[in-house]
Structure formats: structure tokens, C-alpha cells
Design a protein around this motif. Structure first.
Motif, PDB file in Angstrom:
ATOM      1  N   MET A 267      33.983   7.395 -22.627  1.00 45.05           N
ATOM      2  CA  MET A 267      32.644   7.558 -22.213  1.00 45.05           C
ATOM      3  C   MET A 267      32.288   6.495 -21.227  1.00 45.05           C
ATOM      4  O   MET A 267      31.276   6.598 -20.241  1.00 45.05           O
ATOM      5  N   VAL A 268      32.520   5.131 -21.684  1.00 47.44           N
ATOM      6  CA  VAL A 268      32.076   4.096 -20.694  1.00 47.44           C
ATOM      7  C   VAL A 268      32.843   4.174 -19.489  1.00 47.44           C
ATOM      8  O   VAL A 268      32.036   3.982 -18.531  1.00 47.44           O
ATOM      9  N   GLY A 269      34.026   4.510 -19.264  1.00 45.08           N
ATOM     10  CA  GLY A 269      34.707   4.911 -18.138  1.00 45.08           C
ATOM     11  C   GLY A 269      34.103   5.789 -17.279  1.00 45.08           C
ATOM     12  O   GLY A 269      33.731   5.787 -16.130  1.00 45.08           O
ATOM     13  N   LEU A 270      33.816   6.945 -17.924  1.00 46.63           N
ATOM     14  CA  LEU A 270      32.982   7.778 -17.357  1.00 46.63           C
ATOM     15  C   LEU A 270      31.678   7.586 -16.721  1.00 46.63           C
ATOM     16  O   LEU A 270      31.004   7.902 -15.772  1.00 46.63           O
ATOM     17  N   GLY A 271      30.828   6.670 -17.601  1.00 45.68           N
ATOM     18  CA  GLY A 271      29.514   6.340 -17.500  1.00 45.68           C
ATOM     19  C   GLY A 271      29.528   5.329 -16.159  1.00 45.68           C
ATOM     20  O   GLY A 271      28.301   5.464 -15.526  1.00 45.68           O
ATOM     21  N   LEU A 272      30.503   4.557 -15.981  1.00 46.36           N
ATOM     22  CA  LEU A 272      30.631   3.713 -14.700  1.00 46.36           C
ATOM     23  C   LEU A 272      30.521   4.696 -13.607  1.00 46.36           C
ATOM     24  O   LEU A 272      30.222   3.938 -12.588  1.00 46.36           O
TER      25      LEU A 272
ATOM     26  N   SER B 256      36.027  19.371 -19.529  1.00 52.47           N
ATOM     27  CA  SER B 256      35.845  18.987 -18.262  1.00 52.47           C
ATOM     28  C   SER B 256      37.074  18.966 -17.538  1.00 52.47           C
ATOM     29  O   SER B 256      36.707  19.441 -16.298  1.00 52.47           O
ATOM     30  N   PRO B 257      38.329  18.630 -17.734  1.00 52.81           N
ATOM     31  CA  PRO B 257      39.378  18.756 -16.943  1.00 52.81           C
ATOM     32  C   PRO B 257      39.741  20.328 -16.599  1.00 52.81           C
ATOM     33  O   PRO B 257      40.200  20.517 -15.456  1.00 52.81           O
TER      34      PRO B 257
ATOM     35  N   ASN C  70      17.076  27.029 -10.879  1.00 55.74           N
ATOM     36  CA  ASN C  70      17.771  26.289  -9.811  1.00 55.74           C
ATOM     37  C   ASN C  70      18.094  24.988 -10.411  1.00 55.74           C
ATOM     38  O   ASN C  70      18.063  23.929  -9.811  1.00 55.74           O
ATOM     39  N   ALA C  71      18.744  24.875 -11.660  1.00 54.07           N
ATOM     40  CA  ALA C  71      19.133  23.660 -12.245  1.00 54.07           C
ATOM     41  C   ALA C  71      20.347  23.442 -11.823  1.00 54.07           C
ATOM     42  O   ALA C  71      21.453  24.258 -11.448  1.00 54.07           O
ATOM     43  N   ASP C  72      21.016  22.040 -11.927  1.00 51.48           N
ATOM     44  CA  ASP C  72      22.260  22.000 -11.551  1.00 51.48           C
ATOM     45  C   ASP C  72      23.348  22.665 -12.408  1.00 51.48           C
ATOM     46  O   ASP C  72      23.357  22.652 -13.561  1.00 51.48           O
ATOM     47  N   ALA C  73      24.305  23.490 -11.900  1.00 52.69           N
ATOM     48  CA  ALA C  73      25.096  24.419 -12.398  1.00 52.69           C
ATOM     49  C   ALA C  73      25.990  23.685 -13.237  1.00 52.69           C
ATOM     50  O   ALA C  73      26.348  24.316 -14.465  1.00 52.69           O
ATOM     51  N   SER C  74      26.906  22.711 -12.849  1.00 52.80           N
ATOM     52  CA  SER C  74      27.811  22.013 -13.628  1.00 52.80           C
ATOM     53  C   SER C  74      27.454  21.336 -14.894  1.00 52.80           C
ATOM     54  O   SER C  74      27.839  21.429 -15.892  1.00 52.80           O
ATOM     55  N   LEU C  75      26.184  20.568 -14.736  1.00 49.28           N
ATOM     56  CA  LEU C  75      25.528  20.007 -16.017  1.00 49.28           C
ATOM     57  C   LEU C  75      25.280  21.124 -16.948  1.00 49.28           C
ATOM     58  O   LEU C  75      25.268  20.832 -18.361  1.00 49.28           O
ATOM     59  N   SER C  76      24.569  22.086 -16.416  1.00 48.17           N
ATOM     60  CA  SER C  76      24.054  23.236 -17.182  1.00 48.17           C
ATOM     61  C   SER C  76      25.108  23.969 -18.160  1.00 48.17           C
ATOM     62  O   SER C  76      25.065  24.030 -19.489  1.00 48.17           O
ATOM     63  N   MET C  77      26.521  24.130 -17.697  1.00 52.62           N
ATOM     64  CA  MET C  77      27.418  24.673 -18.032  1.00 52.62           C
ATOM     65  C   MET C  77      28.091  23.732 -19.269  1.00 52.62           C
ATOM     66  O   MET C  77      28.395  24.145 -20.510  1.00 52.62           O
ATOM     67  N   LEU C  78      28.230  22.230 -19.052  1.00 48.79           N
ATOM     68  CA  LEU C  78      28.512  21.344 -19.875  1.00 48.79           C
ATOM     69  C   LEU C  78      27.674  21.271 -21.187  1.00 48.79           C
ATOM     70  O   LEU C  78      28.186  21.320 -22.217  1.00 48.79           O
ATOM     71  N   LEU C  79      26.383  21.395 -20.847  1.00 46.53           N
ATOM     72  CA  LEU C  79      25.478  21.127 -21.774  1.00 46.53           C
ATOM     73  C   LEU C  79      25.734  22.520 -22.647  1.00 46.53           C
ATOM     74  O   LEU C  79      25.417  22.443 -23.825  1.00 46.53           O
TER      75      LEU C  79
ATOM     76  N   VAL D 278      34.931  19.244 -13.256  1.00 51.86           N
ATOM     77  CA  VAL D 278      33.850  18.674 -13.061  1.00 51.86           C
ATOM     78  C   VAL D 278      33.815  17.335 -12.555  1.00 51.86           C
ATOM     79  O   VAL D 278      34.897  16.701 -12.974  1.00 51.86           O
ATOM     80  N   LYS D 279      32.686  16.698 -12.019  1.00 50.22           N
ATOM     81  CA  LYS D 279      32.861  15.248 -11.861  1.00 50.22           C
ATOM     82  C   LYS D 279      32.602  14.302 -12.915  1.00 50.22           C
ATOM     83  O   LYS D 279      32.031  15.059 -13.961  1.00 50.22           O
ATOM     84  N   GLU D 280      33.363  13.086 -12.869  1.00 48.00           N
ATOM     85  CA  GLU D 280      33.393  12.149 -14.057  1.00 48.00           C
ATOM     86  C   GLU D 280      31.827  12.094 -14.444  1.00 48.00           C
ATOM     87  O   GLU D 280      31.423  11.850 -15.470  1.00 48.00           O
ATOM     88  N   GLU D 281      30.939  11.876 -13.307  1.00 45.66           N
ATOM     89  CA  GLU D 281      29.623  11.528 -13.522  1.00 45.66           C
ATOM     90  C   GLU D 281      28.637  12.632 -14.274  1.00 45.66           C
ATOM     91  O   GLU D 281      27.873  12.633 -15.291  1.00 45.66           O
ATOM     92  N   ASP D 282      29.212  14.130 -13.928  1.00 36.62           N
ATOM     93  CA  ASP D 282      28.453  14.958 -14.744  1.00 36.62           C
ATOM     94  C   ASP D 282      28.907  15.064 -16.296  1.00 36.62           C
ATOM     95  O   ASP D 282      28.350  15.443 -17.262  1.00 36.62           O
ATOM     96  N   THR D 283      30.346  14.730 -16.612  1.00 38.17           N
ATOM     97  CA  THR D 283      30.920  14.588 -17.580  1.00 38.17           C
ATOM     98  C   THR D 283      30.063  13.602 -18.657  1.00 38.17           C
ATOM     99  O   THR D 283      29.730  13.846 -19.875  1.00 38.17           O
ATOM    100  N   ALA D 284      29.921  12.446 -17.816  1.00 37.33           N
ATOM    101  CA  ALA D 284      29.084  11.124 -18.805  1.00 37.33           C
ATOM    102  C   ALA D 284      27.774  11.729 -18.963  1.00 37.33           C
ATOM    103  O   ALA D 284      27.199  11.361 -20.128  1.00 37.33           O
ATOM    104  N   ILE D 285      26.952  12.173 -18.061  1.00 38.40           N
ATOM    105  CA  ILE D 285      25.434  12.727 -18.196  1.00 38.40           C
ATOM    106  C   ILE D 285      25.491  13.531 -19.352  1.00 38.40           C
ATOM    107  O   ILE D 285      24.476  13.359 -20.169  1.00 38.40           O
ATOM    108  N   SER D 286      26.195  14.445 -19.221  1.00 40.72           N
ATOM    109  CA  SER D 286      26.085  15.553 -20.141  1.00 40.72           C
ATOM    110  C   SER D 286      26.476  15.116 -21.698  1.00 40.72           C
ATOM    111  O   SER D 286      25.541  15.555 -22.495  1.00 40.72           O
ATOM    112  N   ALA D 287      27.421  14.222 -21.705  1.00 40.67           N
ATOM    113  CA  ALA D 287      27.595  13.852 -22.948  1.00 40.67           C
ATOM    114  C   ALA D 287      26.617  12.796 -23.545  1.00 40.67           C
ATOM    115  O   ALA D 287      26.248  12.963 -24.897  1.00 40.67           O
ATOM    116  N   GLY D 288      25.917  12.189 -22.730  1.00 39.64           N
ATOM    117  CA  GLY D 288      24.767  11.243 -23.105  1.00 39.64           C
ATOM    118  C   GLY D 288      23.701  12.032 -23.589  1.00 39.64           C
ATOM    119  O   GLY D 288      22.940  11.740 -24.639  1.00 39.64           O
ATOM    120  N   LEU D 289      23.260  12.954 -22.686  1.00 41.51           N
ATOM    121  CA  LEU D 289      22.123  13.985 -23.077  1.00 41.51           C
ATOM    122  C   LEU D 289      22.366  14.461 -24.396  1.00 41.51           C
ATOM    123  O   LEU D 289      21.432  14.643 -25.234  1.00 41.51           O
TER     124      LEU D 289
END
Length: 325
Positions: free
Chosen positions: A287-292, A140-141, A115-124, A145-156
């Protein structure tokens, strides 16, 4: 419609400053192992947490997050030498295809079980299978997905990939693999091109060359994967709503740059190096823009499970790819 240039330029400049700071801090001990992209995303997330989103320059930040992101993906195509991939032949591409299917399929499967976040899991899963943050940014486009999810996934993916790359270099002297076999193992299993280069270097020129070649095969498969995702999303939208999926035209630019660099223009290595540096900087600005857009308060609850599943998937992928080399 009149364009407000001051907020636009200020926002672009702001992302450039944070990206530059990320590159600078990434030269420090410990941080030099994670890379500037992950450092810059962290800086953006911390800025948002302590100072809030800079609404006055939103237009420029969004320009970096969207337009510069697409430009970086287009320029990234120059790294893909199709001649090398085609010369190596079908066996390498089949290995790369198997890695992509395994990584995405396992992440999605585990996300449903735990039951993990589906969007983040797909991106990862896509980042693990293809080419890290660049693949995440490219799809991502399409997945909307949300910009937040893109930034989190890229960072992880950047952080975990770095840890694995360092682990590979430590394991290298202990493994019964010759330089080319080790390079292939690194190339078909590690997350980003930078991670593959880091892990492949101890194997010498032959090992590093095979590592990068194996990795480029996965980058090559980014385009057909994107087309498959477009088809999937269109079918999904037809079932749920009439909203259409906008074709990511920048992927055609990515493909065009690959064709130009492979068949039409011989670009000197030093020029390719400068273009690669520019591409990395533009991607970091994006990614800075997305990270914000990332809320640190929500990050722990949303990203912990996908992070653990990413680590598990990466371990299993390393074991599987070692077996098929």
C-alpha cells in the motif's frame, strides 16, 4: 535482459521503511485506532506531495505494489478456516452474500445518482461488502483500476471502518443483543477482520468467536465474487475492445492456502499469529507503493463524494444487518 538490482532492492527497502514507520506511529494515541495501513498510506501520499515520486527506485516500489501485494493476498488465505464456515452452514453464508450484494449495489447506485467517481465507488463497495483493503487489493487487478484508486480506497476503508468499529464498542452495552447475536452483527457488517476483532472483543469469547466466523464467511465469498468480476470484465472487453483480462492466479494461491490450512496441515496458533503479522506488513508495504501514486492535489475533488457515499452505505448496512441478525 539485465536486471538493475540496486533500484529494485532500494525501492523494496524504501517501502519497508515507510511501512515500519507506519506501524510505529500507529502505536501513538489516536493513530492507534486507525491502524498501520492507513497511517502508512498517508505517509506515502505526503512523501509524494512534498518530495515527488522517487523515480530512481521505481522498479522496487512497483515490485512491492504488485508482487508483494499478491503474496500478501495468498498468505491471507491461511486466515480462512473453511471447516468453521461449512459447519455453520448455509444461513450464515446467505447473510454474508446479502451483505456483499447490498454494499456493492448501493455504492454503485449512489455513485450514479450523485455522479461520484465510479472506480473508487466500486472498490469501496467491494471493500465494505467483503473484507476491506484486502478485498480491494484482490479485485484491483481484475478491474484494471489505477494504482491511485486502489490506495485511496484502501485508506478510506481503513479509516471509516475503524470509526464504525469504535462506535460498535460504545453501542454494545446499550443494545438488547446477547453476545453471539452482537458478534454476528459485527461480523457481517464491519469492513475488515481487524475492525471485527476490535468490535467483537467487548462481547467476550463467544461474541468474538461468532464475529470472526461471520466475517470469514464474507472472506470465503471473495473467490466467487472475483470469478464473477472476471466474467463481467471479459464481457465488457468483448463489447469494447479485444484486450483480454489476465486471470489473477494469485487468487488460486489464496484458495490453496485456505484448503491447506483447513484440511491438510494443522498450523499452531502462534505460527498463524506470526504469519498474520507478516501478511499485514507485506500488505502495508504494498500500500505504500500504491500510495506513492496518489496526487494529494486531486484527492479532494476525486474522493470526497465516494467517502460520503461510503459513510452512508456503512450506516445503512449496519441498520440492515442489525435487522437480519
Amino acid at each position: 535482459m539485465k536486471i538493475a538490482y540496486r533500484p529494485l532492492l532500494s525501492g523494496i527497502g524504501f517501502t519497508a521503511i515507510v511501512a515500519s514507520l507506519g506501524f510505529t506511529l500507529a502505536q501513538l494515541p489516536v493513530l492507534n485506532k486507525t491502524g498501520p495501513l492507513a497511517v502508512a498510506i498517508l505517509l506515502a501520499v505526503l512523501y509524494r506531495h512534498f518530495f515527488g515520486y522517487p523515480e530512481a527506485i521505481r522498479s522496487g516500489i512497483q515490485f512491492s505494489a504488485k508482487k508483494l501485494l499478491r503474496l500478501a493476498i495468498i498468505l491471507f488465505g491461511l486466515r480462512l478456516n473453511m471447516n468453521l464456515i461449512l459447519d455453520e452452514g448455509l444461513p450464515l453464508l446467505l447473510r454474508d452474500l446479502g451483505v456483499i450484494v447490498f454494499a456493492i449495489g448501493l455504492m454503485v447506485f449512489l455513485a450514479r445518482i450523485f455522479n461520484a467517481d465510479a472506480s473508487l465507488s466500486m472498490l469501496l463497495g467491494i471493500g465494505t461488502g467483503v473484507c476491506g483493503a484486502s478485498a480491494i487489493a484482490a479485485v484491483s487487478p481484475i478491474l484494471k483500476v489505477k494504482e491511485e484508486d486502489t490506495a485511496i480506497s484502501a485508506g478510506l476503508i481503513s479509516i471509516v471502518g475503524t470509526i464504525f468499529a469504535i462506535g460498535y464498542t460504545l453501542l454494545r452495552p446499550l443494545l438488547p443483543l446477547d453476545a453471539e447475536a452482537y458478534g454476528m452483527w459485527a461480523g457481517i457488517s464491519l469492513h475488515e477482520v481487524a475492525h471485527v476483532a476490535l468490535a467483537g472483543a467487548p462481547a467476550g469469547e463467544e461474541g468474538l468467536g461468532m464475529a470472526l466466523l461471520s466475517k470469514l464467511g464474507r472472506v470465503f465469498l471473495l473467490v466467487p465474487l472475483s470469478l464473477l468480476l472476471i466474467w463481467f470484465m471479459k464481457n465488457k472487453k468483448n463489447e469494447e475492445t479485444e484486450n483480454s483480462i489476465t486471470f489473477p492466479w494469485f487468487l488460486l494461491g489464496f484458495l490453496a492456502m485456505s484448503l491447506i490450512g483447513s484440511y491438510f496441515i494443522r498450523i499452531p496458533e502462534d505460527v498463524l499469529g506470526h504469519i498474520a503479522s507478516l501478511t499485514s506488513f507485506l500488505l502495508t508495504m504494498a500500500m505504500v507503493g500504491l500510495g506513492l501514486s496518489v496526487s494529494l492535489r486531486d484527492l479532494k475533488h476525486k474522493a470526497l463524494k465516494p467517502l460520503l457515499l461510503l459513510i452512508l452505505t456503512s450506516i445503512l448496512l449496519s441498520v440492515l444487518s442489525y435487522w437480519i441478525v
